[in-house]
Motif scaffolding. Sequence first.
Motif, PDB file in Angstrom:
ATOM      1  N   GLY A  79       0.996  -1.239  -0.024  1.00  0.00           N
ATOM      2  CA  GLY A  79       0.068   0.075  -0.073  1.00  0.00           C
ATOM      3  C   GLY A  79       0.907   1.316  -0.043  1.00  0.00           C
ATOM      4  N   PRO A  80       0.239   2.289   0.693  1.00  0.00           N
ATOM      5  CA  PRO A  80       1.312   3.519   0.526  1.00  0.00           C
ATOM      6  C   PRO A  80       2.424   3.456   1.200  1.00  0.00           C
ATOM      7  CG  PRO A  80      -0.793   3.559   2.337  1.00  0.00           C
ATOM      8  CD  PRO A  80      -0.693   2.531   1.652  1.00  0.00           C
ATOM      9  N   VAL A  81       3.034   2.622   2.064  1.00  0.00           N
ATOM     10  CA  VAL A  81       4.096   2.654   2.694  1.00  0.00           C
ATOM     11  C   VAL A  81       5.211   2.104   1.998  1.00  0.00           C
ATOM     12  CG1 VAL A  81       2.973   2.919   4.922  1.00  0.00           C
ATOM     13  CG2 VAL A  81       3.647   0.624   4.169  1.00  0.00           C
ATOM     14  N   GLU A  82       5.098   1.795   0.785  1.00  0.00           N
ATOM     15  CA  GLU A  82       6.062   1.136   0.113  1.00  0.00           C
ATOM     16  C   GLU A  82       7.458   1.846   0.023  1.00  0.00           C
ATOM     17  OE1 GLU A  82       5.188  -1.104  -3.552  1.00  0.00           O
ATOM     18  OE2 GLU A  82       3.220  -0.898  -3.193  1.00  0.00           O
ATOM     19  N   GLU A  83       7.332   3.062  -0.228  1.00  0.00           N
ATOM     20  CA  GLU A  83       8.704   3.946  -0.100  1.00  0.00           C
ATOM     21  C   GLU A  83       9.089   4.078   1.403  1.00  0.00           C
ATOM     22  OE1 GLU A  83      10.079   4.747  -2.985  1.00  0.00           O
ATOM     23  OE2 GLU A  83       8.465   3.697  -3.911  1.00  0.00           O
ATOM     24  N   VAL A  84       9.397   3.026   2.013  1.00  0.00           N
ATOM     25  CA  VAL A  84       9.767   3.297   3.534  1.00  0.00           C
ATOM     26  C   VAL A  84      11.398   3.469   3.624  1.00  0.00           C
ATOM     27  CG1 VAL A  84      10.072   2.002   5.750  1.00  0.00           C
ATOM     28  CG2 VAL A  84       8.200   1.662   4.273  1.00  0.00           C
ATOM     29  N   SER A  85      11.707   4.403   4.396  1.00  0.00           N
ATOM     30  CA  SER A  85      13.038   4.997   4.480  1.00  0.00           C
ATOM     31  C   SER A  85      13.867   4.235   5.443  1.00  0.00           C
ATOM     32  CB  SER A  85      13.178   6.327   4.832  1.00  0.00           C
ATOM     33  OG  SER A  85      14.394   6.600   5.380  1.00  0.00           O
ATOM     34  N   ASP A  86      15.093   3.843   5.505  1.00  0.00           N
ATOM     35  CA  ASP A  86      15.699   3.083   6.403  1.00  0.00           C
ATOM     36  C   ASP A  86      16.545   4.121   7.335  1.00  0.00           C
ATOM     37  OD1 ASP A  86      15.000   0.581   6.031  1.00  0.00           O
ATOM     38  OD2 ASP A  86      16.303   0.177   4.585  1.00  0.00           O
ATOM     39  N   VAL A  87      16.146   5.230   7.225  1.00  0.00           N
ATOM     40  CA  VAL A  87      17.045   6.353   7.935  1.00  0.00           C
ATOM     41  C   VAL A  87      16.776   6.132   9.294  1.00  0.00           C
ATOM     42  CG1 VAL A  87      17.432   8.695   8.186  1.00  0.00           C
ATOM     43  CG2 VAL A  87      17.185   7.856   6.259  1.00  0.00           C
ATOM     44  N   PHE A  88      17.753   6.017  10.217  1.00  0.00           N
ATOM     45  CA  PHE A  88      17.731   5.836  11.588  1.00  0.00           C
ATOM     46  C   PHE A  88      17.497   7.021  12.310  1.00  0.00           C
ATOM     47  CE2 PHE A  88      19.944   5.277  15.758  1.00  0.00           C
ATOM     48  CZ  PHE A  88      18.981   4.705  16.484  1.00  0.00           C
ATOM     49  N   ASP A  89      16.744   7.349  13.070  1.00  0.00           N
ATOM     50  CA  ASP A  89      16.193   8.489  13.895  1.00  0.00           C
ATOM     51  C   ASP A  89      16.610   8.039  15.530  1.00  0.00           C
ATOM     52  OD1 ASP A  89      15.908  10.868  15.121  1.00  0.00           O
ATOM     53  OD2 ASP A  89      13.716  10.854  14.810  1.00  0.00           O
ATOM     54  N   PRO A  90      18.138   8.299  15.883  1.00  0.00           N
ATOM     55  CA  PRO A  90      18.419   8.273  17.298  1.00  0.00           C
ATOM     56  C   PRO A  90      17.593   8.722  18.254  1.00  0.00           C
ATOM     57  CG  PRO A  90      20.066   9.449  16.516  1.00  0.00           C
ATOM     58  CD  PRO A  90      19.047   9.091  15.202  1.00  0.00           C
ATOM     59  N   LEU A  91      17.058  10.091  18.024  1.00  0.00           N
ATOM     60  CA  LEU A  91      16.059  10.634  19.119  1.00  0.00           C
ATOM     61  C   LEU A  91      14.889   9.938  19.338  1.00  0.00           C
ATOM     62  CD1 LEU A  91      16.942  14.342  18.586  1.00  0.00           C
ATOM     63  CD2 LEU A  91      17.861  12.969  20.155  1.00  0.00           C
ATOM     64  N   THR A  92      14.293   9.723  18.080  1.00  0.00           N
ATOM     65  CA  THR A  92      13.032   8.507  18.588  1.00  0.00           C
ATOM     66  C   THR A  92      13.297   7.423  19.116  1.00  0.00           C
ATOM     67  OG1 THR A  92      12.261   9.892  16.361  1.00  0.00           O
ATOM     68  CG2 THR A  92      11.339   7.711  17.179  1.00  0.00           C
ATOM     69  N   ALA A  93      14.318   6.942  18.662  1.00  0.00           N
ATOM     70  CA  ALA A  93      14.803   5.556  19.189  1.00  0.00           C
ATOM     71  C   ALA A  93      15.100   5.548  20.831  1.00  0.00           C
ATOM     72  CB  ALA A  93      15.926   4.902  18.784  1.00  0.00           C
ATOM     73  N   LEU A  94      15.662   6.465  21.177  1.00  0.00           N
ATOM     74  CA  LEU A  94      15.949   6.777  22.664  1.00  0.00           C
ATOM     75  C   LEU A  94      14.743   7.220  23.567  1.00  0.00           C
ATOM     76  CD1 LEU A  94      19.323   9.094  22.305  1.00  0.00           C
ATOM     77  CD2 LEU A  94      18.949   6.564  22.976  1.00  0.00           C
ATOM     78  N   ARG A  95      13.841   8.098  22.871  1.00  0.00           N
ATOM     79  CA  ARG A  95      12.547   8.232  23.218  1.00  0.00           C
ATOM     80  C   ARG A  95      11.702   7.049  23.315  1.00  0.00           C
ATOM     81  NH1 ARG A  95      12.405  12.626  19.548  1.00  0.00           N
ATOM     82  NH2 ARG A  95      13.010  14.688  20.634  1.00  0.00           N
ATOM     83  N   GLU A 118      23.746   1.693  16.780  1.00  0.00           N
ATOM     84  CA  GLU A 118      24.653   0.847  17.708  1.00  0.00           C
ATOM     85  C   GLU A 118      25.128   1.810  18.791  1.00  0.00           C
ATOM     86  OE1 GLU A 118      25.430   1.059  14.501  1.00  0.00           O
ATOM     87  OE2 GLU A 118      24.895  -0.825  13.860  1.00  0.00           O
ATOM     88  N   GLU A 119      25.428   3.189  18.635  1.00  0.00           N
ATOM     89  CA  GLU A 119      25.728   3.869  19.800  1.00  0.00           C
ATOM     90  C   GLU A 119      24.457   4.229  20.473  1.00  0.00           C
ATOM     91  OE1 GLU A 119      29.362   6.426  17.790  1.00  0.00           O
ATOM     92  OE2 GLU A 119      27.443   6.935  17.073  1.00  0.00           O
ATOM     93  N   ALA A 120      23.343   4.546  20.070  1.00  0.00           N
ATOM     94  CA  ALA A 120      22.060   4.687  20.714  1.00  0.00           C
ATOM     95  C   ALA A 120      21.597   3.260  21.465  1.00  0.00           C
ATOM     96  CB  ALA A 120      20.946   4.891  19.721  1.00  0.00           C
ATOM     97  N   ALA A 121      22.018   2.177  21.120  1.00  0.00           N
ATOM     98  CA  ALA A 121      21.691   0.998  21.769  1.00  0.00           C
ATOM     99  C   ALA A 121      22.819   0.872  22.998  1.00  0.00           C
ATOM    100  CB  ALA A 121      21.942  -0.269  20.815  1.00  0.00           C
ATOM    101  N   VAL A 122      23.867   1.355  22.808  1.00  0.00           N
ATOM    102  CA  VAL A 122      24.833   1.389  24.038  1.00  0.00           C
ATOM    103  C   VAL A 122      24.216   2.407  25.143  1.00  0.00           C
ATOM    104  CG1 VAL A 122      26.982   2.037  24.926  1.00  0.00           C
ATOM    105  CG2 VAL A 122      26.794   0.682  22.690  1.00  0.00           C
ATOM    106  N   VAL A 123      23.847   3.502  24.683  1.00  0.00           N
ATOM    107  CA  VAL A 123      23.342   4.513  25.538  1.00  0.00           C
ATOM    108  C   VAL A 123      22.119   3.915  26.244  1.00  0.00           C
ATOM    109  CG1 VAL A 123      22.087   6.851  25.718  1.00  0.00           C
ATOM    110  CG2 VAL A 123      24.074   6.423  24.115  1.00  0.00           C
ATOM    111  N   VAL A 124      21.337   3.361  25.519  1.00  0.00           N
ATOM    112  CA  VAL A 124      20.016   2.598  26.180  1.00  0.00           C
ATOM    113  C   VAL A 124      20.157   1.573  27.255  1.00  0.00           C
ATOM    114  CG1 VAL A 124      18.102   1.319  26.006  1.00  0.00           C
ATOM    115  CG2 VAL A 124      18.467   3.333  24.186  1.00  0.00           C
TER     116      VAL A 124
END
Length: 149
Positions: A79-95, A118-124
């Motif tokens: 559907g409409p989400v076929e153009e998914v970006s693989d860009v990692f957003d560390p702030l969202t991940a940390l939140r 990987e760095e965000a995972a270490v911080v978490v």
Amino acid sequence: MTAIRGAEISGRGRVLVAMVAQGHTTDRVARALRLSRHTVGEEISVLLDRFNCRNRAELVAYCYVNRILPIDIWPPPCGPVEEVSDVFDPLTALREAGLPVDQLSTAQREVLAGLTEEEAAVVVSVQHRLVEADAGTDADVWAHDLKLL
């Protein structure tokens, strides 16, 4: 019976199954659909239960056999989400991991915004260990501990 079972799945459910069929992780599906990873996991669990499947592979197979997913198209359309970006957003991940990123200064958030996955995972991981060591702390203490990192 097949038509009835297939009709039980929502549009978003079809998108979830299609993305799982394409090999997307729960995190990637969550980012693409702008949902929490908990919501995605819960919705996949509901589908697993509804169709009496033991795992995601069995769910995908069930959806192909029962023509919930089209058998003549690969990869299955999302559907409409076929153009998914693989860009990692560390702030969202940390939140999403429960860290009080928004209590930090702008300069500190800018530093965190440059973290790799990987760095965000270490911080978490470190933050969770700090919380375990000092159980019962509040968000202000979390923010202070995070600043110490």
